[in-house]
Each structure stands twice: as structure tokens, then as C-alpha cells.
Design a protein around this motif. Structure first.
Motif, PDB file in Angstrom:
ATOM      1  N   GLN A 167      13.808   5.455  -2.178  1.00 45.05           N
ATOM      2  CA  GLN A 167      14.657   5.878  -1.549  1.00 45.05           C
ATOM      3  C   GLN A 167      16.282   5.236  -2.071  1.00 45.05           C
ATOM      4  O   GLN A 167      17.067   6.138  -2.276  1.00 45.05           O
ATOM      5  CB  GLN A 167      14.643   5.757  -0.255  1.00 45.05           C
ATOM      6  CG  GLN A 167      13.558   6.611   0.313  1.00 45.05           C
ATOM      7  CD  GLN A 167      13.844   7.816   0.484  1.00 45.05           C
ATOM      8  OE1 GLN A 167      15.064   8.466   0.462  1.00 45.05           O
ATOM      9  NE2 GLN A 167      12.790   8.851   0.528  1.00 45.05           N
ATOM     10  N   ARG A 168      16.041   4.160  -2.699  1.00 45.71           N
ATOM     11  CA  ARG A 168      17.227   3.331  -2.884  1.00 45.71           C
ATOM     12  C   ARG A 168      17.615   2.992  -4.410  1.00 45.71           C
ATOM     13  O   ARG A 168      18.600   2.853  -5.107  1.00 45.71           O
ATOM     14  CB  ARG A 168      17.727   2.067  -2.119  1.00 45.71           C
ATOM     15  CG  ARG A 168      18.733   1.330  -2.318  1.00 45.71           C
ATOM     16  CD  ARG A 168      19.980   1.722  -1.714  1.00 45.71           C
ATOM     17  NE  ARG A 168      21.086   1.091  -2.079  1.00 45.71           N
ATOM     18  CZ  ARG A 168      21.724  -0.133  -1.455  1.00 45.71           C
ATOM     19  NH1 ARG A 168      21.243  -0.400  -0.195  1.00 45.71           N
ATOM     20  NH2 ARG A 168      22.798  -0.621  -2.093  1.00 45.71           N
ATOM     21  N   HIS A 169      16.443   2.849  -5.152  1.00 46.60           N
ATOM     22  CA  HIS A 169      16.421   2.312  -6.702  1.00 46.60           C
ATOM     23  C   HIS A 169      15.430   3.034  -7.324  1.00 46.60           C
ATOM     24  O   HIS A 169      14.539   3.911  -7.212  1.00 46.60           O
ATOM     25  CB  HIS A 169      16.072   0.925  -6.629  1.00 46.60           C
ATOM     26  CG  HIS A 169      16.659  -0.165  -5.665  1.00 46.60           C
ATOM     27  ND1 HIS A 169      16.389  -0.243  -4.526  1.00 46.60           N
ATOM     28  CD2 HIS A 169      17.923  -0.771  -6.030  1.00 46.60           C
ATOM     29  CE1 HIS A 169      17.271  -1.178  -3.880  1.00 46.60           C
ATOM     30  NE2 HIS A 169      18.192  -1.489  -4.945  1.00 46.60           N
TER      31      HIS A 169
ATOM     32  N   ASP B  21      -4.012   5.984 -11.497  1.00 44.91           N
ATOM     33  CA  ASP B  21      -5.279   5.409 -10.966  1.00 44.91           C
ATOM     34  C   ASP B  21      -5.180   4.092 -10.352  1.00 44.91           C
ATOM     35  O   ASP B  21      -5.590   3.773  -9.382  1.00 44.91           O
ATOM     36  CB  ASP B  21      -6.273   5.347 -12.225  1.00 44.91           C
ATOM     37  CG  ASP B  21      -6.731   6.524 -12.701  1.00 44.91           C
ATOM     38  OD1 ASP B  21      -6.623   7.564 -12.026  1.00 44.91           O
ATOM     39  OD2 ASP B  21      -7.192   6.616 -13.743  1.00 44.91           O
ATOM     40  N   TYR B  22      -4.334   3.124 -10.997  1.00 50.34           N
ATOM     41  CA  TYR B  22      -4.000   1.801 -10.403  1.00 50.34           C
ATOM     42  C   TYR B  22      -3.233   1.854  -9.085  1.00 50.34           C
ATOM     43  O   TYR B  22      -3.608   1.489  -8.012  1.00 50.34           O
ATOM     44  CB  TYR B  22      -3.055   1.059 -11.514  1.00 50.34           C
ATOM     45  CG  TYR B  22      -2.647  -0.170 -10.758  1.00 50.34           C
ATOM     46  CD1 TYR B  22      -3.448  -1.376 -10.838  1.00 50.34           C
ATOM     47  CD2 TYR B  22      -1.287  -0.100 -10.232  1.00 50.34           C
ATOM     48  CE1 TYR B  22      -3.074  -2.802 -10.285  1.00 50.34           C
ATOM     49  CE2 TYR B  22      -1.203  -1.609  -9.594  1.00 50.34           C
ATOM     50  CZ  TYR B  22      -1.908  -2.610  -9.664  1.00 50.34           C
ATOM     51  OH  TYR B  22      -1.422  -4.065  -9.323  1.00 50.34           O
ATOM     52  N   LEU B  23      -2.367   2.893  -8.969  1.00 43.44           N
ATOM     53  CA  LEU B  23      -1.524   3.203  -7.613  1.00 43.44           C
ATOM     54  C   LEU B  23      -2.523   3.812  -6.480  1.00 43.44           C
ATOM     55  O   LEU B  23      -2.760   3.490  -5.578  1.00 43.44           O
ATOM     56  CB  LEU B  23      -0.215   3.897  -7.725  1.00 43.44           C
ATOM     57  CG  LEU B  23       0.765   3.270  -8.876  1.00 43.44           C
ATOM     58  CD1 LEU B  23       2.057   4.094  -8.902  1.00 43.44           C
ATOM     59  CD2 LEU B  23       1.291   1.818  -7.948  1.00 43.44           C
ATOM     60  N   ASP B  24      -3.421   4.666  -7.011  1.00 44.43           N
ATOM     61  CA  ASP B  24      -4.455   5.410  -6.033  1.00 44.43           C
ATOM     62  C   ASP B  24      -5.355   4.425  -5.374  1.00 44.43           C
ATOM     63  O   ASP B  24      -5.596   4.434  -4.612  1.00 44.43           O
ATOM     64  CB  ASP B  24      -4.878   6.626  -6.951  1.00 44.43           C
ATOM     65  CG  ASP B  24      -3.975   7.716  -6.853  1.00 44.43           C
ATOM     66  OD1 ASP B  24      -2.895   7.876  -6.279  1.00 44.43           O
ATOM     67  OD2 ASP B  24      -4.384   8.403  -7.742  1.00 44.43           O
ATOM     68  N   HIS B  25      -5.805   3.463  -6.330  1.00 45.94           N
ATOM     69  CA  HIS B  25      -6.989   2.661  -6.010  1.00 45.94           C
ATOM     70  C   HIS B  25      -6.514   1.045  -5.585  1.00 45.94           C
ATOM     71  O   HIS B  25      -7.575   0.462  -5.549  1.00 45.94           O
ATOM     72  CB  HIS B  25      -8.011   2.754  -7.201  1.00 45.94           C
ATOM     73  CG  HIS B  25      -8.546   3.999  -7.213  1.00 45.94           C
ATOM     74  ND1 HIS B  25      -7.951   4.865  -8.368  1.00 45.94           N
ATOM     75  CD2 HIS B  25      -9.301   4.786  -6.628  1.00 45.94           C
ATOM     76  CE1 HIS B  25      -8.785   5.983  -8.095  1.00 45.94           C
ATOM     77  NE2 HIS B  25      -9.547   6.043  -7.159  1.00 45.94           N
TER      78      HIS B  25
ATOM     79  N   GLU C 103      -3.502  -3.648  -3.083  1.00 44.42           N
ATOM     80  CA  GLU C 103      -2.388  -4.859  -3.088  1.00 44.42           C
ATOM     81  C   GLU C 103      -1.474  -4.373  -2.178  1.00 44.42           C
ATOM     82  O   GLU C 103      -0.918  -3.448  -2.139  1.00 44.42           O
ATOM     83  CB  GLU C 103      -1.893  -5.189  -4.486  1.00 44.42           C
ATOM     84  CG  GLU C 103      -2.964  -5.464  -5.571  1.00 44.42           C
ATOM     85  CD  GLU C 103      -3.463  -6.817  -5.455  1.00 44.42           C
ATOM     86  OE1 GLU C 103      -3.077  -7.800  -4.890  1.00 44.42           O
ATOM     87  OE2 GLU C 103      -4.959  -7.113  -5.614  1.00 44.42           O
ATOM     88  N   ASP C 104      -0.566  -5.635  -1.819  1.00 43.52           N
ATOM     89  CA  ASP C 104       0.537  -5.350  -0.902  1.00 43.52           C
ATOM     90  C   ASP C 104       1.693  -5.061  -1.329  1.00 43.52           C
ATOM     91  O   ASP C 104       2.551  -4.605  -1.223  1.00 43.52           O
ATOM     92  CB  ASP C 104       0.965  -6.638   0.013  1.00 43.52           C
ATOM     93  CG  ASP C 104      -0.341  -6.573   1.322  1.00 43.52           C
ATOM     94  OD1 ASP C 104      -0.927  -5.653   1.445  1.00 43.52           O
ATOM     95  OD2 ASP C 104      -0.638  -7.879   1.690  1.00 43.52           O
ATOM     96  N   PHE C 105       1.644  -5.542  -3.032  1.00 45.88           N
ATOM     97  CA  PHE C 105       2.884  -5.380  -3.814  1.00 45.88           C
ATOM     98  C   PHE C 105       2.376  -5.108  -5.270  1.00 45.88           C
ATOM     99  O   PHE C 105       1.389  -5.628  -5.492  1.00 45.88           O
ATOM    100  CB  PHE C 105       3.606  -6.711  -3.763  1.00 45.88           C
ATOM    101  CG  PHE C 105       4.438  -7.243  -2.455  1.00 45.88           C
ATOM    102  CD1 PHE C 105       5.464  -6.424  -2.008  1.00 45.88           C
ATOM    103  CD2 PHE C 105       3.855  -7.957  -1.604  1.00 45.88           C
ATOM    104  CE1 PHE C 105       6.379  -6.713  -1.033  1.00 45.88           C
ATOM    105  CE2 PHE C 105       4.489  -8.233  -0.282  1.00 45.88           C
ATOM    106  CZ  PHE C 105       5.538  -7.598  -0.129  1.00 45.88           C
ATOM    107  N   VAL C 106       3.399  -4.374  -6.013  1.00 39.77           N
ATOM    108  CA  VAL C 106       3.077  -4.248  -7.213  1.00 39.77           C
ATOM    109  C   VAL C 106       3.794  -5.118  -8.195  1.00 39.77           C
ATOM    110  O   VAL C 106       5.060  -5.061  -7.991  1.00 39.77           O
ATOM    111  CB  VAL C 106       3.356  -2.797  -7.719  1.00 39.77           C
ATOM    112  CG1 VAL C 106       3.271  -2.498  -9.133  1.00 39.77           C
ATOM    113  CG2 VAL C 106       2.490  -1.793  -6.935  1.00 39.77           C
TER     114      VAL C 106
ATOM    115  N   GLU D  30       6.571   2.183  -0.753  1.00 36.68           N
ATOM    116  CA  GLU D  30       8.162   2.578  -0.835  1.00 36.68           C
ATOM    117  C   GLU D  30       8.188   3.442  -2.242  1.00 36.68           C
ATOM    118  O   GLU D  30       9.428   3.975  -2.320  1.00 36.68           O
ATOM    119  CB  GLU D  30       9.111   1.368  -1.114  1.00 36.68           C
ATOM    120  CG  GLU D  30       9.067   0.237   0.050  1.00 36.68           C
ATOM    121  CD  GLU D  30       9.879   0.920   1.326  1.00 36.68           C
ATOM    122  OE1 GLU D  30      10.836   1.646   0.965  1.00 36.68           O
ATOM    123  OE2 GLU D  30       9.412   0.770   2.406  1.00 36.68           O
ATOM    124  N   ILE D  31       7.429   3.645  -3.107  1.00 34.87           N
ATOM    125  CA  ILE D  31       7.659   4.298  -4.322  1.00 34.87           C
ATOM    126  C   ILE D  31       7.308   5.979  -3.814  1.00 34.87           C
ATOM    127  O   ILE D  31       6.341   6.435  -3.246  1.00 34.87           O
ATOM    128  CB  ILE D  31       6.128   4.186  -5.301  1.00 34.87           C
ATOM    129  CG1 ILE D  31       6.425   2.701  -5.599  1.00 34.87           C
ATOM    130  CG2 ILE D  31       6.265   4.897  -6.449  1.00 34.87           C
ATOM    131  CD1 ILE D  31       5.089   2.288  -6.277  1.00 34.87           C
TER     132      ILE D  31
END
Length: 76
Positions: free
Chosen positions: A15-17, A32-36, A39-42, A69-70
Motif C-alpha cells: 500500500q505504501r512502498h 510458488d514461494y509466496l503461495d507455500h 514464514e512470518d517475513f520474506v 502486506e504484499i
């Protein structure tokens, strides 16, 4: 005079960056990484963080990004 050129392979929008960087460690497709990922953070390396409100850009050697947030992600 030689200047260094940064190479970013992953792009993220929140939303901001607008964020350019390199997901680390990363094997396979970004989607695939984001879907599966659970983790709390990337973890991102070699980041350029651009503020969408004031237009400023801040380079950083690393950044932890909350995947919730993505809004949009793209790999080059």
C-alpha cells in the motif's frame, strides 16, 4: 568513471512502498514461494525501497517484508 549497476530480480508492491530486491534464499518461482511459504517475513537482499507518498527512495542491504502486506509481486 565506472558506476555500479544494481540488478533486482524481484519486485513487490505494498500500500505504501514499491520494493525492488532479491529474495534470499529462493529456489524456484516467486509465486510458488509466496503461495507455500509459512514464514512470518520474506527476507530480501540488496533492496531499493521507494515511498509511494513522497517519492523518496532508500537503498538497504536487507529488508524483512511481511507477506500479508504484499499487494503485487513480480519476478524478472
Amino acid at each position: 568513471m565506472l558506476s555500479a549497476v544494481a540488478v533486482y530480480k524481484d519486485l513487490f508492491l505494498t500500500q505504501r512502498h514499491f520494493i525492488k530486491g532479491n529474495l534470499s534464499p529462493h529456489v524456484g518461482r516467486l509465486s510458488d514461494y509466496l503461495d507455500h511459504s509459512s514464514e512470518d517475513f520474506v527476507a530480501l537482499q540488496d533492496v531499493l525501497l521507494s515511498d509511494l507518498r513522497d517519492g523518496s527512495s532508500t537503498p538497504s542491504p536487507s529488508l524483512l517484508l511481511n507477506p500479508r502486506e504484499i499487494v503485487f509481486a513480480h519476478e524478472l
